[in-house]
Structures are given as C-alpha cells and as structure tokens.
Design an enzyme around this catalytic site. Sequence first.
Site, PDB file in Angstrom:
ATOM      1  N   LYS A 210       0.729  -8.512 -48.150  1.00 33.00           N
ATOM      2  CA  LYS A 210      -0.487  -8.100 -48.848  1.00 33.00           C
ATOM      3  C   LYS A 210      -0.128  -7.413 -50.172  1.00 33.00           C
ATOM      4  O   LYS A 210      -0.651  -7.736 -51.219  1.00 33.00           O
ATOM      5  CB  LYS A 210      -1.285  -7.172 -47.928  1.00 33.00           C
ATOM      6  CG  LYS A 210      -2.571  -6.663 -48.538  1.00 33.00           C
ATOM      7  CD  LYS A 210      -3.371  -5.850 -47.538  1.00 33.00           C
ATOM      8  CE  LYS A 210      -4.510  -5.140 -48.242  1.00 33.00           C
ATOM      9  NZ  LYS A 210      -5.338  -4.344 -47.350  1.00 33.00           N
ATOM     10  N   GLU A 216      11.072  -4.413 -46.369  1.00 37.74           N
ATOM     11  CA  GLU A 216      11.657  -5.419 -45.472  1.00 37.74           C
ATOM     12  C   GLU A 216      11.388  -6.828 -45.994  1.00 37.74           C
ATOM     13  O   GLU A 216      12.290  -7.662 -46.071  1.00 37.74           O
ATOM     14  CB  GLU A 216      11.061  -5.296 -44.059  1.00 37.74           C
ATOM     15  CG  GLU A 216      11.447  -4.048 -43.300  1.00 37.74           C
ATOM     16  CD  GLU A 216      10.492  -2.889 -43.550  1.00 37.74           C
ATOM     17  OE1 GLU A 216       9.817  -2.859 -44.603  1.00 37.74           O
ATOM     18  OE2 GLU A 216      10.433  -1.990 -42.679  1.00 37.74           O
ATOM     19  N   GLY A 272      -4.074  -5.271 -43.232  1.00 33.63           N
ATOM     20  CA  GLY A 272      -2.948  -6.104 -42.786  1.00 33.63           C
ATOM     21  C   GLY A 272      -3.105  -6.545 -41.332  1.00 33.63           C
ATOM     22  O   GLY A 272      -2.905  -7.711 -40.987  1.00 33.63           O
ATOM     23  N   ARG A 273      -3.492  -5.616 -40.460  1.00 32.39           N
ATOM     24  CA  ARG A 273      -3.568  -5.943 -39.028  1.00 32.39           C
ATOM     25  C   ARG A 273      -4.831  -6.722 -38.683  1.00 32.39           C
ATOM     26  O   ARG A 273      -5.045  -7.076 -37.538  1.00 32.39           O
ATOM     27  CB  ARG A 273      -3.453  -4.663 -38.197  1.00 32.39           C
ATOM     28  CG  ARG A 273      -4.447  -3.576 -38.579  1.00 32.39           C
ATOM     29  CD  ARG A 273      -4.047  -2.237 -37.978  1.00 32.39           C
ATOM     30  NE  ARG A 273      -4.900  -1.145 -38.428  1.00 32.39           N
ATOM     31  CZ  ARG A 273      -4.707  -0.418 -39.512  1.00 32.39           C
ATOM     32  NH1 ARG A 273      -3.681  -0.689 -40.308  1.00 32.39           N
ATOM     33  NH2 ARG A 273      -5.522   0.571 -39.822  1.00 32.39           N
ATOM     34  N   GLU A 358      -2.075   1.238 -34.884  1.00 23.87           N
ATOM     35  CA  GLU A 358      -2.102   1.541 -36.315  1.00 23.87           C
ATOM     36  C   GLU A 358      -3.544   1.868 -36.736  1.00 23.87           C
ATOM     37  O   GLU A 358      -3.774   2.611 -37.677  1.00 23.87           O
ATOM     38  CB  GLU A 358      -1.535   0.371 -37.137  1.00 23.87           C
ATOM     39  CG  GLU A 358      -1.038   0.809 -38.513  1.00 23.87           C
ATOM     40  CD  GLU A 358      -0.346  -0.289 -39.299  1.00 23.87           C
ATOM     41  OE1 GLU A 358      -0.987  -1.287 -39.634  1.00 23.87           O
ATOM     42  OE2 GLU A 358       0.860  -0.134 -39.595  1.00 23.87           O
ATOM     43  N   HIS A 389       7.622  -8.053 -11.387  1.00 24.84           N
ATOM     44  CA  HIS A 389       8.953  -7.830 -10.815  1.00 24.84           C
ATOM     45  C   HIS A 389       9.727  -6.795 -11.611  1.00 24.84           C
ATOM     46  O   HIS A 389      10.949  -6.731 -11.526  1.00 24.84           O
ATOM     47  CB  HIS A 389       9.699  -9.165 -10.734  1.00 24.84           C
ATOM     48  CG  HIS A 389       8.971 -10.124  -9.848  1.00 24.84           C
ATOM     49  ND1 HIS A 389       9.178 -10.167  -8.483  1.00 24.84           N
ATOM     50  CD2 HIS A 389       7.977 -11.011 -10.117  1.00 24.84           C
ATOM     51  CE1 HIS A 389       8.356 -11.074  -7.958  1.00 24.84           C
ATOM     52  NE2 HIS A 389       7.616 -11.593  -8.930  1.00 24.84           N
ATOM     53  N   LYS A 509       8.902   5.592 -44.759  1.00 24.51           N
ATOM     54  CA  LYS A 509       9.242   4.657 -45.852  1.00 24.51           C
ATOM     55  C   LYS A 509       9.855   5.418 -47.018  1.00 24.51           C
ATOM     56  O   LYS A 509      10.863   5.014 -47.595  1.00 24.51           O
ATOM     57  CB  LYS A 509       7.977   3.953 -46.374  1.00 24.51           C
ATOM     58  CG  LYS A 509       7.399   2.885 -45.480  1.00 24.51           C
ATOM     59  CD  LYS A 509       6.239   2.194 -46.220  1.00 24.51           C
ATOM     60  CE  LYS A 509       5.420   1.324 -45.298  1.00 24.51           C
ATOM     61  NZ  LYS A 509       4.228   0.752 -45.920  1.00 24.51           N
TER      62      LYS A 509
HETATM   63  O1  F6P Z   1       3.798  -0.319 -43.029  1.00 20.66           O
HETATM   64  C1  F6P Z   1       2.593  -0.702 -42.463  1.00 20.66           C
HETATM   65  C2  F6P Z   1       1.999  -1.868 -43.168  1.00 20.66           C
HETATM   66  O2  F6P Z   1       1.427  -1.479 -44.344  1.00 20.66           O
HETATM   67  C3  F6P Z   1       1.004  -2.598 -42.279  1.00 20.66           C
HETATM   68  O3  F6P Z   1      -0.239  -2.012 -42.274  1.00 20.66           O
HETATM   69  C4  F6P Z   1       1.050  -3.971 -42.832  1.00 20.66           C
HETATM   70  O4  F6P Z   1       0.512  -4.898 -41.948  1.00 20.66           O
HETATM   71  C5  F6P Z   1       2.530  -4.135 -43.057  1.00 20.66           C
HETATM   72  O5  F6P Z   1       2.976  -2.860 -43.463  1.00 20.66           O
HETATM   73  C6  F6P Z   1       2.941  -5.169 -44.059  1.00 20.66           C
HETATM   74  O6  F6P Z   1       2.406  -4.923 -45.310  1.00 20.66           O
HETATM   75  P1  F6P Z   1       2.409  -6.026 -46.435  1.00 20.66           P
HETATM   76  O7  F6P Z   1       1.610  -7.204 -45.937  1.00 20.66           O
HETATM   77  O8  F6P Z   1       1.801  -5.388 -47.627  1.00 20.66           O
HETATM   78  O9  F6P Z   1       3.827  -6.440 -46.669  1.00 20.66           O
END
Ligand code: F6P
Length: 545
Positions: A210, A216, A272-273, A358, A389, A509
């Site tokens: 987004k 990452e 995002g979620r 979240e 199990h 972060k």
């Molecule tokens: O760190 C949390 C977050 O902002 C989530 O809410 C989101 O889904 C994820 O990181 C990834 O964010 P982006 O789509 O901006 O890379």
Amino acid sequence: MKAQPKSLTQKAAWKLLASHQKQVQKVHLRKLFSDDPNRARKFSLKTAGLFLDYSKNRITDKTMDLLLQLARECDLKRKIEDMFNGEKINVTENRSVLHVALRAPEKAKIWADGKNVVPDVHAVLKKMEQFAAMVLSGQWKGYSGKSIRNIVNVGIGGSDLGPVMAYEALRHYSRRDLVFRFVSNVDGIDFHEATQDLDPAETLFIISSKTFTTLETMTNAQTAREWLLAGMGNKMEAVARHFVAVSTNAEKVAAFGIDTKNMFGFWDWVGGRYSMDSAIGLSTMLAIGPDHFRAMLDGFHQMDVHFRTAPLDRNLPVLMGLLSIWNNNFLGAETVAILPYEQYLKRFPAYLQQLTMESNGKHVTLDGRTVSHDTCPVFWGEPGTNGQHSFYQLIHQGTRLIPCDFIAFAKALAPMGRHHDILMANVLAQAEALAFGKTADEVKAEGTAPELVPHRVFEGNRPSNILLADQLTPSVLGKLVALYEHSVFTQGAIWNVDSFDQWGVELGKVLAQRIIPELENSQEPRLKHDSSTNQLIRIYRKMKK
Ligand code: F6P
C-alpha cells in the site's frame, strides 16, 4: 464544563450484563439444553448461504437481549451507516473506511470526500482483468519472449496474508500449470526458497505494498530485481516485463523503476488488512481467473448487504461480534481458537490474526482515553482434525476458557471415500464434547479405576460456534471473510476503539531502523540502548564474524 461521555463499563447494559453473568455463571450447557428442546433452533441463523449454530455458547435469552441492548446503547446501527456512508471513522488517520466499496456493484454509489468511489474501483478491476487475460493466455511475454509461468507476490501483512490465504483457500479453482509463490519475510530464506527453482525468464513479480515503503517488502523487491537482472544479462529493460506493482503510492512505484502503466492502484480508504479484494488480490485473480474473482467479490457484497440491512438480532456478524464480547469481557476468555475443518483454509487463522488483532488490539478509546475494559482477545488456530492431536487437550481439560469457532462445509471439493463424513463427524463431536463433557458418574459407570476418574472427567460447558456452508467456493470465501470483518467492526464499535489504525506496529519499525546501521557498521558503534540491547548487539557483532 462539558460532561465526559459514559465509559463502556458505566453503560446500563454493561452493568446488567455483569450482574447477569454472576447469575448464570454456574449454569451448565447440559442444563440449558435439557431445559429447552428448541435451543438449537432458537440460537441458529442461516443467511447468505452461511449457517451459524451458536447454541453451544453459555447464553440465555436474557444474555442475548442484554447484548443487543448493549449494541443499541453503543449506537452500532449508526456506526455501521457511518462506515457505509464514507464518514471518517478512522479518526486517528482522518480516513474513511470503505473496503465495502471494493465489492460494490458497478451501479452503486459510495462516497468519500464528495466523490463516488465505485467507478474507480471498477476501472481498476477491469485493468486487472485485462492484465490477467494477457498473462493467462500467454500473450504477456517476459523480456526474452517466453510466457509467464511463475507468479511471485512480494508483500507483507495485509499485502501478503490475504493473497496467500485466498490462494490456498481457492486452490481447487486455480490454474495448476502456473506456479504461485509468496514472499513476505525479510529473512532472506523466504525469497531464496520461493525462487531457487524458478526461471527468471518466466517469472513475474507482483510487488504489493500500500505504502511502497515497508522495509521488508522493499528489501525483497530489490533482491527480486537483482535476481531477475542477474538471470537476464543485466538488461534494465527486462524489469518492465517482469515487475508490476500494487500500491497507493505511484511516486514510489516509479522511483523503484516500475512503469506506472503496470501499477494497479487502490486508495487510502482501504486498510491493509481489508485489502484482499482490492488490487492486492491480483495474484488471487491470476490464480483463479477473473470470473471466480468476481464471484468472490459478490460473496463479500452479499454479506455487506446483510450486515447493513438485517436487524441486529438476525444479523450474523453482529451476533458473532456480540458473542465474542460476552465470552471475552464477561466470561473472561483471553483467546479464541479458529478451527476450520477444511484443509484449504489452513492459512485462514493466520489471516484472521491480522484482521482481528491489528484492528482491535487497542488500549485507548476513539477519544484517547484508556479503556475501562479488555479489548481484542488473542486469535489463533489450525485446521481440524490436526489440532485434535495436539492442543485440543487444553481446550477440553485445561484451566482456561477457549471459545472455538468451528468452520465446516457440507461438501468436499475432492470427495474421497469416507474422508468427508469422518471429518464432519469429528467437528460435530468436538463441539459436543466441549459443551457437554463427561461427568465423574459417567466415567465411573464405564468401570474406570477410581484413581483415574478425575483424570478422565470432562467438565464441558466450553463455548463454541459452528459455521456451516455448502462448499468452499470463491463466493463462500468472500462471505466468510466479510463476516469476520464485520464481526471485528461490531466489537470495535462496542469497545469504542479505532479498528482501522495500527500505531502499535510503529515503535518496533523505528527502533529497527536505528539498530540496522549498528549491526552493519564496520566501526564499533557507540551504543545508547539499555544494557540488554547493547549487550545483544555486541554479541551479535562478534558472533557473525
Ligand atoms: O506494519 C503493519 C502494516 O502497516 C499493515 O497494516 C500492513 O498490512 C502491512 O504493514 C504492509 O503494509 P504495506 O502494504 O504498506 O507494505
């Protein structure tokens, strides 16, 4: 001076629920069922093709009446309308929350900042469909002229969990001649394993982010670009044929070197979620094809319409949300187990972890006051029967109350001998055992040695929901996800928290950005952390040499 609004625990319905809980806390589900032969029918609801049996919760008519009173006192109906009307209910980010627009029919009108957003949604959907048609027909060629056979989604959080969950859930409908991989973790192993057997000439990367700034995803995207270029004779022009982006941030996408012609947009009013049905679902569309993707959107939409229009007492997400409040805030449950009896839903619990925790893992109300009550419980789970199990022992006989959501389907997607009946027998048996247990008398009557009797007693009275649908189709998946989205909304509305921000992820972060150079510098850094962090940095620097 303006009077402070009442906190949740001061509301009449909350106080009544607290005293009601004291009256019913000793009442066993065995008694509730034997007192009322109609209980199962009374506490079930079928809507939009989903059947919820919630009769095995520790509830009475009065419990439900009071929970519904609480919903009314918390203005739930108005809050639902506010969301659908594009009000800025994400107050800390001053944003509308309109994931419901992502699955609205083309003729619908949904407004954000005075603009109907539905035409933009459908324009992106059409662009995704055109792109999917080209890739799926082999028309979209890689730089060396080969068709695409491998699709790698690079993203994290909502830009990964939705795509990977939907890919696994809908694998039955997916193109088996294409390879789909998902890279999320900054641990290089994730990228390595996802790509080590792929031919760069046949590989398409979807960089899903987004913000297009997430550490990452950007790290993995750069590695992907290096990997591709290494395999394509370092021809920069190859990037345009092998990379597309899904983002709200065109500037950053262009800066990365992806042609914005090949960018699929979405908007800041999609969290995002809550984004798996936006362009973030591009990998899902490639896997299952545009028609199935549209069917999934229609499933979401059916649940949206139900949530907005059904009366509170016949409203599936509202009932599930209120039951969760009862179990969590009044019966003291600290976790919820999500237990799909459907192997294709193996990533569903992980997906729900982000959606629920979240969203509602918050410690202050919308106006910034510390909450007077617990908020989101911990969500976890695994598909049945595997969990039976391992951790089910604790659910049956441990000291903690773990409400369970069992999810099952009447028809198997790959029917095979007796498997499905055995699977279904197990899910029904687990819910029955949890509710009714086994008394000491019953254990003794089986001839159990006296010293073993306490060990073999099952207290029962452990709450569960059973959600049953016909078959796991794209449409049903859409309904299920929307059901949980709106149940999360309901709980957030009762707790009066902002379910759509996520400030809690920020501190880690920021600290990581500070520590990265301290680990990488060739010079010994001057460390100013606490003594534990300083020590660990020093040890790591020594050990990695
Ligand atoms: O760190 C949390 C977050 O902002 C989530 O809410 C989101 O889904 C994820 O990181 C990834 O964010 P982006 O789509 O901006 O890379």
